[in-house]
Enzyme design. Structure first.
Site, short mmCIF file in Angstrom:
data_model
loop_
_atom_site.label_atom_id
_atom_site.label_comp_id
_atom_site.label_asym_id
_atom_site.label_seq_id
_atom_site.Cartn_x
_atom_site.Cartn_y
_atom_site.Cartn_z
N GLY A 203 0.95 -1.80 -0.01
CA GLY A 203 0.24 0.04 0.37
C GLY A 203 0.29 1.24 0.00
NE ARG B 86 -2.22 -3.90 -1.25
CZ ARG B 86 -1.71 -3.47 -0.12
NH1 ARG B 86 -1.08 -4.25 0.94
NH2 ARG B 86 -2.44 -2.18 0.50
CG ASP C 254 3.23 -9.99 4.40
OD1 ASP C 254 3.71 -10.50 5.59
OD2 ASP C 254 2.08 -9.39 4.93
CE LYS D 116 4.47 -0.46 1.93
NZ LYS D 116 3.02 -0.18 1.80
CB THR D 117 3.60 0.66 7.03
OG1 THR D 117 1.90 0.04 7.58
CG2 THR D 117 4.57 -0.12 8.06
CB ILE D 118 0.33 5.02 6.81
CG1 ILE D 118 -0.78 4.31 6.68
CG2 ILE D 118 1.10 5.44 5.47
CD1 ILE D 118 -2.13 4.87 6.24
CG ASP D 119 -1.47 0.07 9.13
OD1 ASP D 119 -1.99 0.97 8.28
OD2 ASP D 119 -1.89 -1.22 8.53
N GLY E 276 -5.36 0.83 10.47
CA GLY E 276 -4.96 0.39 11.21
C GLY E 276 -5.43 -0.96 11.72
CE1 TYR F 64 -7.26 2.73 0.16
CE2 TYR F 64 -10.12 2.63 0.98
CZ TYR F 64 -8.61 2.08 0.07
OH TYR F 64 -8.84 0.40 1.01
NE ARG G 124 -4.24 3.90 0.85
CZ ARG G 124 -3.82 2.20 0.22
NH1 ARG G 124 -3.58 1.44 0.85
NH2 ARG G 124 -4.34 2.49 -1.07
#
Length: 552
Positions: free
Chosen positions: A81, A145, A176, A202-205, A251, A425, A428
């Site tokens: 993402g 992905r 992942d 990377k990950t906004i979570d 999240g 969204y 992101r």
């Protein structure tokens, strides 16, 4: 193409680098620390990664590295993402690559990992890169992905790289994607392909973190974007004084986004999935908690408020998790009969009649729309698509029902009107904050320095992030040190362990200390829009979470 004034100015922004990365690239030398090991399942991880397990942490210092000037072609992949700052990782990588040798070439594989499998690429030049510097999104080469997880795929990657004389790959992704990077690095070393692999976090979570990865890129921008919107809603709620706003935030696996937004905006309620699971809270008890908060505020004449809900909450509520697991199993077993039904009411009745007694009870108390959402199309693994469950509507509807009961009992006399929102969204692909612009550029520049030091199987690491950028530390950590073994598709697999909200950590402790006051009183704070120009304490600040974590 017309561009906005802000966009034009952001193109010209020169991201800040750690002091060591500002030096002549030939004088940036790797220093090796103690060997590392996996935090858990060490023997199993070591057996699977004999060539990359136990490698040392690396930091950069001033020294001599003339070998960095050797001509190299490097490939880069955006995976998973979108997260604000991805373009700056590529910008930093490109600038370091060209600083080392102007003849170096950067290949951007298009559409994520599938791009390298299909040999679909874009040669990244200064002219091509210019309109993407300091901007949000992954549209420079696209993302995807597709997982790189089979030996056949690895060999295709190797042959595509050899075709273009690519000697290193940089994979920009989450847990992942970087697990796949570690496996790919191990394969290339085992087969002696001579291709390095470096990852960028990377990950906004915010669930890809440890002491060497203090924050994943994009988290800062996303949470500031969401917090601006939450602050706007809080201001509106405090002006109109007649709505309760239930806001679901991205999240799924961890509640870092919800917690950070709560720390920035001080809502009346913020649910933290990890706490719900630890305390084995039921759905009914969560509804009761929110309803009591609504009732208490009504006693003060405040028939308004804000509730923050992490996207993956339902999977942390024990009886809902059990229900979802049972539905997944049932629909896998009864797929043909279930798919033959076209009417949603029939589908609900079909599932409800086949559940265990305990799950039937839970299923029956859910609003009709939520029951239907639990039975929507499954994900590729046959599981409920939790992100599509409107948890905000679930809770607001159940709270309204509970308040009607309380009113009938005479224990509630207020007014309740709910509004629901999902912020996902919107964050992101936002314009990166100065922090993310600087951090991502540093991660990319640093990634090439790892390549120039002959390393593979490492994650680009930039730390000391609460200090000014010039005081940041640059280096790398072996990806294998973040691994553990988890059951995936029925068998144990090595994966990077997700970092959940620590209930003993300083950010949650601060939240827990203040939430009772925020619940009853109107303590809203309004972060406002992201600022790019002005004092550093306004424009370059990082998250409240990181500030609390690094406070003495």
């Amino acid at each position: 193409m017309d561009i906005s004034p802000l966009q034009k100015v952001r193109y010209a922004y020169q991201p800040k680098l750690p002091a060591i990365l500002r030096k002549d690239i030939t004088s940036i030398e790797a220093v090796y620390g103690e060997p590392t090991g996996a935090a858990t399942d060490a023997d199993a991880v070591k057996a699977l990664f004999p060539h990359t397990y136990g490698m040392s942490r690396v930091s950069f210092t001033e020294g001599d590295n003339k070998a960095v000037t050797a001509q190299r072609n490097v490939g880069v992949i955006l995976s998973g993402g979108q997260a604000p700052g991805g373009h700056n990782v590529i910008s930093g990588l490109f600038d370091a690559l060209k600083a080392a040798n102007p003849e170096n070439t950067l290949y951007g594989f298009k559409g994520g990992p599938s791009g390298i499998l299909q040999d679909s690429y874009q040669i990244i030049t200064d002219e091509f890169l210019a309109p993407y510097r300091n901007t949000g999104g992954f549209d420079i080469i696209g993302s995807g992905r597709t997982k790189l997880e089979t030996q056949e795929q690895f060999e295709v990657c190797a042959q595509v790289c050899k075709k273009h004389n690519i000697s290193a790959l940089v994979i920009i992704g989450g847990d992942d994607s970087n697990t796949n990077a570690a496996v790919l690095a191990e394969y290339f070393l085992e087969k002696q392909h001579g291709i390095q692999v470096i990852g960028c976090p990377k990950t906004i979570d915010g669930d890809l973190k440890n002491e060497s990865i203090e924050i994943s890129f994009g988290f800062d921008t996303a949470t500031k974007t969401y917090s601006e919107l939450i602050g706007n809603i809080e201001r509106d709620a405090n002006s109109a004084k007649k709505y309760w706003h239930f806001i679901k935030l991205m999240g799924r696996s961890a509640s870092h986004i919800a917690l950070e937004c709560a720390l920035q905006t001080q809502p009346n309620v913020c649910l933290v999935s990890e706490e719900v699971e630890a305390n084995k809270q039921s759905l009914v008890s969560i509804v009761e908690y929110i309803a009591k908060t609504v009732s208490d505020r009504a006693l003060d004449g405040n028939n308004f408020g804000v509730v923050l809900i992490p996207e993956g909450l339902v999977e942390f509520i024990p009886e809902i998790k059990a229900l979802i697991d049972e539905i997944n199993h049932l629909l896998a077993k009864e797929e043909v009969a279930f798919n033959a039904l076209t009417d949603s009411a029939q589908r609900v009745a079909f599932v409800g009649s086949r559940l265990s007694k305990s799950s039937q009870t839970v299923f029956s108390i859910l609003p009709d729309e939520i029951q239907k959402q639990l039975l929507m199309d499954r994900d590729p693994h046959g599981n409920v698509q939790v992100s599509r469950i409107e948890t905000d509507k679930l809770l607001s509807t159940m709270v309204e029902t509970r308040l009607k009961q309380m009113k009938a009992e005479g224990s509630y006399t207020g007014k309740f009107s709910a509004m629901t929102h999902f912020f996902g969204y919107e964050g992101r692909c936002a314009f990166p904050t100065n922090f993310d612009a600087d951090y991502c550029y540093s991660l990319g520049y640093n990634a090439f320095c790892l390549i120039g030091s002959g390393l593979s199987g490492y994650l680009s690491s930039v730390t000391n992030l609460c200090a000014p950028a010039e005081q940041w530390n640059a280096g790398g950590i072996p990806i294998t040190m973040m691994m553990n073994m988890e059951v995936r598709h029925g068998s144990k697999k090595p994966v990077i362990k997700k970092a959940l909200v620590e209930l003993e950590g300083k950010p949650f402790a601060y939240f827990a200390e203040h939430r009772a006051q925020w619940a009853r009183k109107t303590c809203f704070t309004y972060p406002g829009a992201v600022q790019y120009f002005g004092p550093a304490e306004v424009c370059d600040r990082t998250t409240v979470t990181l500030a609390l974590e690094q406070s003495k």
